[in-house]
Motif scaffolding. Structure first.
Motif, mmCIF file in Angstrom:
data_model
loop_
_atom_site.group_PDB
_atom_site.id
_atom_site.type_symbol
_atom_site.label_atom_id
_atom_site.label_comp_id
_atom_site.label_asym_id
_atom_site.label_seq_id
_atom_site.Cartn_x
_atom_site.Cartn_y
_atom_site.Cartn_z
ATOM 1 N N SER A 111 0.834 -1.210 0.000
ATOM 2 C CA SER A 111 0.000 0.000 0.000
ATOM 3 C C SER A 111 0.863 1.252 0.000
ATOM 4 O O SER A 111 0.541 2.243 -0.673
ATOM 5 C CB SER A 111 -0.957 0.000 1.204
ATOM 6 N N GLN A 113 3.962 1.429 -1.205
ATOM 7 C CA GLN A 113 4.602 1.523 -2.513
ATOM 8 C C GLN A 113 3.664 2.158 -3.531
ATOM 9 O O GLN A 113 4.086 2.987 -4.343
ATOM 10 C CB GLN A 113 5.040 0.133 -2.971
ATOM 11 N N LEU A 114 2.398 1.789 -3.491
ATOM 12 C CA LEU A 114 1.424 2.390 -4.391
ATOM 13 C C LEU A 114 1.257 3.878 -4.101
ATOM 14 O O LEU A 114 1.199 4.710 -5.016
ATOM 15 C CB LEU A 114 0.077 1.675 -4.263
ATOM 16 N N GLY A 117 4.450 5.626 -5.195
ATOM 17 C CA GLY A 117 4.777 5.502 -6.608
ATOM 18 C C GLY A 117 6.148 4.930 -6.884
ATOM 19 O O GLY A 117 6.721 5.137 -7.952
ATOM 20 N N ASP A 119 8.945 1.340 -5.764
ATOM 21 C CA ASP A 119 9.044 0.034 -5.119
ATOM 22 C C ASP A 119 10.135 -0.054 -4.052
ATOM 23 O O ASP A 119 10.104 -0.953 -3.216
ATOM 24 C CB ASP A 119 9.307 -1.059 -6.165
ATOM 25 N N LEU A 139 -7.345 -4.601 -4.523
ATOM 26 C CA LEU A 139 -6.988 -3.355 -5.185
ATOM 27 C C LEU A 139 -8.264 -2.644 -5.610
ATOM 28 O O LEU A 139 -9.130 -3.244 -6.261
ATOM 29 C CB LEU A 139 -6.117 -3.632 -6.414
ATOM 30 N N GLY A 142 -6.653 1.652 -7.811
ATOM 31 C CA GLY A 142 -5.211 1.803 -7.698
ATOM 32 C C GLY A 142 -4.680 1.853 -6.289
ATOM 33 O O GLY A 142 -3.497 2.130 -6.077
ATOM 34 N N LEU A 143 -5.535 1.582 -5.301
ATOM 35 C CA LEU A 143 -5.135 1.584 -3.898
ATOM 36 C C LEU A 143 -5.309 0.192 -3.313
ATOM 37 O O LEU A 143 -6.196 -0.559 -3.711
ATOM 38 C CB LEU A 143 -5.985 2.589 -3.104
ATOM 39 N N TYR A 144 -4.465 -0.142 -2.350
ATOM 40 C CA TYR A 144 -4.566 -1.439 -1.678
ATOM 41 C C TYR A 144 -5.362 -1.274 -0.391
ATOM 42 O O TYR A 144 -5.071 -0.390 0.427
ATOM 43 C CB TYR A 144 -3.173 -1.982 -1.347
ATOM 44 N N GLU A 155 0.983 -9.682 -5.993
ATOM 45 C CA GLU A 155 1.980 -8.668 -5.663
ATOM 46 C C GLU A 155 2.393 -8.739 -4.192
ATOM 47 O O GLU A 155 3.559 -8.480 -3.850
ATOM 48 C CB GLU A 155 1.429 -7.264 -5.955
#
Length: 207
Positions: A111, A113-114, A117, A119, A139, A142-144, A155
């Motif tokens: 979450s 990392q998303l 933006g 890794d 997901l 675009g959010l965890y 992932e």
């Protein structure tokens, strides 16, 4: 941290003789009556600034003084971020300033990392990690979002594998699966044990 809450946590840790205490690094409740993330709808992430860091150091220090156990800091899942610092720079500085270990949840890491933006986990010192968690999630836009009764995303599995292979002082792994039926949980638990046995860099944990 309300004093009565700190006393209750210390008493509980002693009663169950836990080797360490883990706490989410987030705003989980407001006022004098402690609750959990659900009392605010979801975790409210810390402000990733020097001022936010100073506030977090003060709050973590309160827990360290009141609770007679080592403390592990766990970055909670996020849907947004605020502040100029990366979460991993901020968390590393917090751990160093308070002499704490770390608990990482692979889904929570995903979450962040998303939200950021990118890794990379640098400059986080993975030798501080004592416990790993893995759980289901989803997901959405675009959010965890944590959802422990759902399957573990590919992932998140990949992140778990990376973390378990690069945490030399790892001592415990937890599958968070509340809400899941036994016939779906047990095969995942077997997968988790197999991956830990194959990949863990801590030989004692593998044994």
């Amino acid at each position: 941290n309300p004093p009565e809450w700190l006393k209750a946590v210390d008493a509980h840790c002693k009663a169950v003789d836990t080797p360490w205490l883990a706490q989410d690094v987030a705003v989980c409740f407001v006022g004098d009556t402690p609750g959990y993330s659900t009392s605010l709808g979801y975790f409210v992430p810390p402000i990733l600034s020097q001022h936010g860091l100073a506030e977090a150091i003060a709050r973590v220090t309160e827990v360290r003084r009141a609770v007679d156990r080592p403390l592990l800091l766990e970055p909670a899942p996020v849907t947004y971020r605020t502040g100029p610092l990366s979460i991993w720079t901020w968390l590393q500085k917090l751990a160093e300033a308070t002499d704490c270990g770390l608990l990482l949840d692979a889904g929570h890491v995903f979450s962040h990392q998303l939200a950021e933006g990118k890794d990379s986990l640098e400059p986080l010192d993975l030798s501080r990690v004592v416990e790993l968690h893995v759980a289901g999630g989803i997901l959405r836009d675009g959010l965890y979002i944590d959802a422990h009764d759902l399957p573990i995303l590919p992932e998140v599995w990949a992140l778990f594998e990376h973390l378990v292979a690069n945490t030399p002082n790892l001592r415990a792994i937890c599958l968070e699966c509340e809400g899941g039926a036994a016939h779906t949980v047990l095969p995942v638990l077997r997968q988790l044990r197999e991956r830990a046995w194959l990949l863990a860099s801590n030989e004692e944990l593998r044994r």
